[in-house]
Design an enzyme around this catalytic site. Structure first.
Site, PDB file in Angstrom:
ATOM      1  N   ASP A 117       5.654   7.006   7.662  1.00 54.39           N
ATOM      2  CA  ASP A 117       7.179   6.786   8.266  1.00 54.39           C
ATOM      3  C   ASP A 117       6.954   5.492   9.091  1.00 54.39           C
ATOM      4  O   ASP A 117       6.414   5.503  10.339  1.00 54.39           O
ATOM      5  CB  ASP A 117       7.128   8.318   8.902  1.00 54.39           C
ATOM      6  CG  ASP A 117       8.555   8.336   9.547  1.00 54.39           C
ATOM      7  OD1 ASP A 117       9.234   7.011   9.800  1.00 54.39           O
ATOM      8  OD2 ASP A 117       8.961   9.416   9.779  1.00 54.39           O
ATOM      9  N   TYR A 156      24.434   0.897  12.308  1.00 56.99           N
ATOM     10  CA  TYR A 156      23.630   0.290  10.939  1.00 56.99           C
ATOM     11  C   TYR A 156      23.892  -0.954  10.849  1.00 56.99           C
ATOM     12  O   TYR A 156      23.141  -1.690  10.410  1.00 56.99           O
ATOM     13  CB  TYR A 156      24.269   1.317   9.880  1.00 56.99           C
ATOM     14  CG  TYR A 156      23.840   0.793   8.554  1.00 56.99           C
ATOM     15  CD1 TYR A 156      22.648   1.271   7.898  1.00 56.99           C
ATOM     16  CD2 TYR A 156      24.469  -0.143   7.533  1.00 56.99           C
ATOM     17  CE1 TYR A 156      22.066   1.041   6.780  1.00 56.99           C
ATOM     18  CE2 TYR A 156      23.841  -0.461   6.418  1.00 56.99           C
ATOM     19  CZ  TYR A 156      22.871   0.097   5.948  1.00 56.99           C
ATOM     20  OH  TYR A 156      22.389  -0.264   4.701  1.00 56.99           O
ATOM     21  N   LYS A 195      21.536  -4.554  10.605  1.00 61.73           N
ATOM     22  CA  LYS A 195      21.549  -5.409   9.177  1.00 61.73           C
ATOM     23  C   LYS A 195      21.638  -6.568   9.866  1.00 61.73           C
ATOM     24  O   LYS A 195      21.079  -7.629   9.282  1.00 61.73           O
ATOM     25  CB  LYS A 195      22.323  -4.632   8.360  1.00 61.73           C
ATOM     26  CG  LYS A 195      21.748  -3.605   7.742  1.00 61.73           C
ATOM     27  CD  LYS A 195      20.402  -3.583   7.178  1.00 61.73           C
ATOM     28  CE  LYS A 195      19.998  -2.325   6.669  1.00 61.73           C
ATOM     29  NZ  LYS A 195      18.485  -2.425   5.732  1.00 61.73           N
ATOM     30  N   THR A 246      22.038   3.926  -5.855  1.00 60.25           N
ATOM     31  CA  THR A 246      20.538   4.449  -5.198  1.00 60.25           C
ATOM     32  C   THR A 246      20.922   5.638  -4.738  1.00 60.25           C
ATOM     33  O   THR A 246      21.893   6.126  -4.830  1.00 60.25           O
ATOM     34  CB  THR A 246      20.196   3.553  -4.411  1.00 60.25           C
ATOM     35  OG1 THR A 246      21.183   3.501  -3.037  1.00 60.25           O
ATOM     36  CG2 THR A 246      19.782   2.095  -4.918  1.00 60.25           C
TER      37      THR A 246
HETATM   38  N1  LIG Z   1      22.396   1.401  -1.738  1.00 58.54           N
HETATM   39  C1  LIG Z   1      23.369   0.599  -1.278  1.00 58.54           C
HETATM   40  O1  LIG Z   1      24.296   0.456  -1.246  1.00 58.54           O
HETATM   41  C2  LIG Z   1      22.527  -0.398   0.034  1.00 58.54           C
HETATM   42  C3  LIG Z   1      23.554  -1.556   0.527  1.00 58.54           C
HETATM   43  C4  LIG Z   1      23.216  -2.455   1.195  1.00 58.54           C
HETATM   44  C5  LIG Z   1      21.893  -2.256   1.743  1.00 58.54           C
HETATM   45  N2  LIG Z   1      20.927  -1.426   1.461  1.00 58.54           N
HETATM   46  C6  LIG Z   1      19.639  -1.191   1.980  1.00 58.54           C
HETATM   47  O2  LIG Z   1      18.763  -1.158   0.796  1.00 58.54           O
HETATM   48  C7  LIG Z   1      17.429  -0.670   1.733  1.00 58.54           C
HETATM   49  C8  LIG Z   1      17.011   0.213   0.398  1.00 58.54           C
HETATM   50  O3  LIG Z   1      18.003   1.472   0.339  1.00 58.54           O
HETATM   51  P1  LIG Z   1      18.175   2.312  -1.166  1.00 58.54           P
HETATM   52  O4  LIG Z   1      19.730   1.968  -1.396  1.00 58.54           O
HETATM   53  O5  LIG Z   1      17.417   1.781  -2.161  1.00 58.54           O
HETATM   54  O6  LIG Z   1      18.112   3.631  -0.589  1.00 58.54           O
HETATM   55  P2  LIG Z   1      17.095   4.878  -1.250  1.00 58.54           P
HETATM   56  O7  LIG Z   1      17.405   4.777  -2.623  1.00 58.54           O
HETATM   57  O8  LIG Z   1      17.628   6.165  -0.127  1.00 58.54           O
HETATM   58  O9  LIG Z   1      15.846   4.406  -1.007  1.00 58.54           O
HETATM   59  C9  LIG Z   1      15.325   4.068   0.211  1.00 58.54           C
HETATM   60  C10 LIG Z   1      13.812   4.475   0.454  1.00 58.54           C
HETATM   61  O10 LIG Z   1      13.251   4.208   1.672  1.00 58.54           O
HETATM   62  C11 LIG Z   1      12.563   5.503   2.433  1.00 58.54           C
HETATM   63  N3  LIG Z   1      12.540   5.781   3.932  1.00 58.54           N
HETATM   64  C12 LIG Z   1      13.552   5.833   4.646  1.00 58.54           C
HETATM   65  N4  LIG Z   1      13.106   5.787   5.861  1.00 58.54           N
HETATM   66  C13 LIG Z   1      11.906   5.637   6.158  1.00 58.54           C
HETATM   67  C14 LIG Z   1      10.711   5.418   6.769  1.00 58.54           C
HETATM   68  N5  LIG Z   1      11.208   6.034   7.994  1.00 58.54           N
HETATM   69  N6  LIG Z   1       9.724   5.133   6.351  1.00 58.54           N
HETATM   70  C15 LIG Z   1       9.290   4.844   5.156  1.00 58.54           C
HETATM   71  N7  LIG Z   1      10.209   5.023   4.412  1.00 58.54           N
HETATM   72  C16 LIG Z   1      11.484   5.199   4.507  1.00 58.54           C
HETATM   73  C17 LIG Z   1      13.136   6.522   1.847  1.00 58.54           C
HETATM   74  O11 LIG Z   1      12.348   7.505   1.771  1.00 58.54           O
HETATM   75  P3  LIG Z   1      13.032   8.914   2.025  1.00 58.54           P
HETATM   76  O12 LIG Z   1      13.467   9.549   0.751  1.00 58.54           O
HETATM   77  O13 LIG Z   1      11.871   9.735   2.463  1.00 58.54           O
HETATM   78  O14 LIG Z   1      14.057   8.918   3.011  1.00 58.54           O
HETATM   79  C18 LIG Z   1      13.519   5.978   0.097  1.00 58.54           C
HETATM   80  O15 LIG Z   1      12.307   5.965  -0.530  1.00 58.54           O
HETATM   81  C19 LIG Z   1      18.019  -0.171   2.947  1.00 58.54           C
HETATM   82  O16 LIG Z   1      17.266  -1.080   3.921  1.00 58.54           O
HETATM   83  C20 LIG Z   1      19.338   0.122   2.924  1.00 58.54           C
HETATM   84  O17 LIG Z   1      19.765  -0.135   4.184  1.00 58.54           O
HETATM   85  C21 LIG Z   1      21.367  -0.207   0.637  1.00 58.54           C
END
Ligand SMILES: NC(=O)c1ccc[n+]([C@@H]2O[C@H](COP(=O)([O-])OP(=O)(O)OC[C@H]3O[C@@H](n4cnc5c(N)ncnc54)[C@H](OP(=O)(O)O)[C@@H]3O)[C@@H](O)[C@H]2O)c1
Length: 261
Positions: free
Chosen positions: A62, A148, A152, A183
């Site tokens: 974590d 948030y 970023k 996602t």
């Molecule tokens: N999806 C979008 O629309 C979007 C847009 C802009 C930016 N982002 C950014 O893209 C990145 C990836 O997000 P995603 O969309 O792929 O989301 P996701 O599908 O929820 O994947 C995020 C991953 O990060 C892990 N995580 C969260 N908190 C953590 C911690 N404290 N330590 C270690 N691992 C942790 C999660 O594990 P858990 O399942 O255990 O929480 C999950 O496996 C993030 O930084 C997010 O802010 C996403």
């Protein structure tokens, strides 16, 4: 590895169990990287690792917890060729309803862990004269809309300023700014995304591929998709005060949870 062939490069990816992080892992496996996959969900990480055709080390951690980020920091100091700081999450609540502990956890993950892992990975890269860091930010980094978006914005600014220092040493640092990406992010944060038009959504594999392409070119900023390039251009052109008023007017206090990208 056959005799005389170059050593297999290593990539460390955080938040690799799902979404954009898992897409990074799949793309890097195709590129022949040996992987270090980090996430809170060890079982899911091991499932992903077993499906990939390259050597994978899985580390359950974590990254909002001091002792656990220190472990990954130590792994980065040993040397990796590519670091992807990608783990992240969104709050299901507005600022005044969000417990301060949740805000601190977000700042630790989105800011402190990115800072510490980057600074741990850079010295061996600089010494070798090669290496890359990709930090996942968001198009929201260009819009003052929440804590948030503030974290970023830090990722964008930190990555761009660090890139200026490291590029002359052969090391690229790139801020990845995705918009709406399919996602688990929004469901995990309990966000209602029903109103977001389909053309704004990208697939995680396309986002990771664009980031790796831009990082190979040494770009400090990677904005995947024309839709997100337009959104970032708007964020850069409009005065912050006007954006703030527009976001407030768009219903940020509505009881239905508002999207945070
Ligand atoms: N999806 C979008 O629309 C979007 C847009 C802009 C930016 N982002 C950014 O893209 C990145 C990836 O997000 P995603 O969309 O792929 O989301 P996701 O599908 O929820 O994947 C995020 C991953 O990060 C892990 N995580 C969260 N908190 C953590 C911690 N404290 N330590 C270690 N691992 C942790 C999660 O594990 P858990 O399942 O255990 O929480 C999950 O496996 C993030 O930084 C997010 O802010 C996403």
């Amino acid at each position: 590895m056959s005799e005389g062939s170059p050593p297999q490069p290593t990539a460390l990816v955080t938040g690799a169990a799902a979404g954009i992080g898992a897409a990074f892992a799949r793309a890097l496996a195709r590129d022949g990287y040996r992987l270090v996959l980090v996430d809170r969900d060890g079982e899911r990480l091991r499932g992903l690792a077993n499906a990939l055709p390259v050597p994978c080390e899985t580390v359950t951690a974590d990254l909002a917890v001091e002792a656990e980020v220190a472990r990954i920091e130590a792994r980065c100091r040993e040397g990796v060729d590519l670091l992807v700081n990608n783990a992240g999450f969104g709050h299901p609540t507005e600022l005044l309803e969000t417990p301060v502990a949740a805000e601190v956890a977000m700042a630790r993950l989105h800011i402190e862990a990115v800072l510490r892992l980057t600074l741990a990975a850079l010295p061996p890269m600089i010494a070798r004269g090669s290496g890359r860091v990709v930090n996942t930010a968001s198009v929201l980094g260009f819009f003052p809309s929440s804590t948030y978006s503030a974290t970023k914005a830090w990722v964008v600014n930190f990555s761009q300023s660090t890139a200026r220092t490291t590029l002359p040493h052969g090391v690229a640092v790139t801020a990845l700014c995705p918009g709406f990406t399919r996602t688990e992010f929004h469901a995990t944060a309990g966000m209602n995304m029903a109103g977001v038009p389909g053309f704004l959504w990208l697939e995680a594999d396309a986002v990771a591929a664009a980031a790796l392409r831009d990082s190979r070119k040494g770009k400090a900023l990677s904005v995947p998709g024309w839709q997100n390039k337009v959104i970032v251009a708007i964020g850069r052109l409009l005065p912050a005060g006007l954006i703030g008023r527009m976001l407030t007017g768009s219903g940020s206090r509505n009881p239905v949870r508002q999207p945070q990208r």
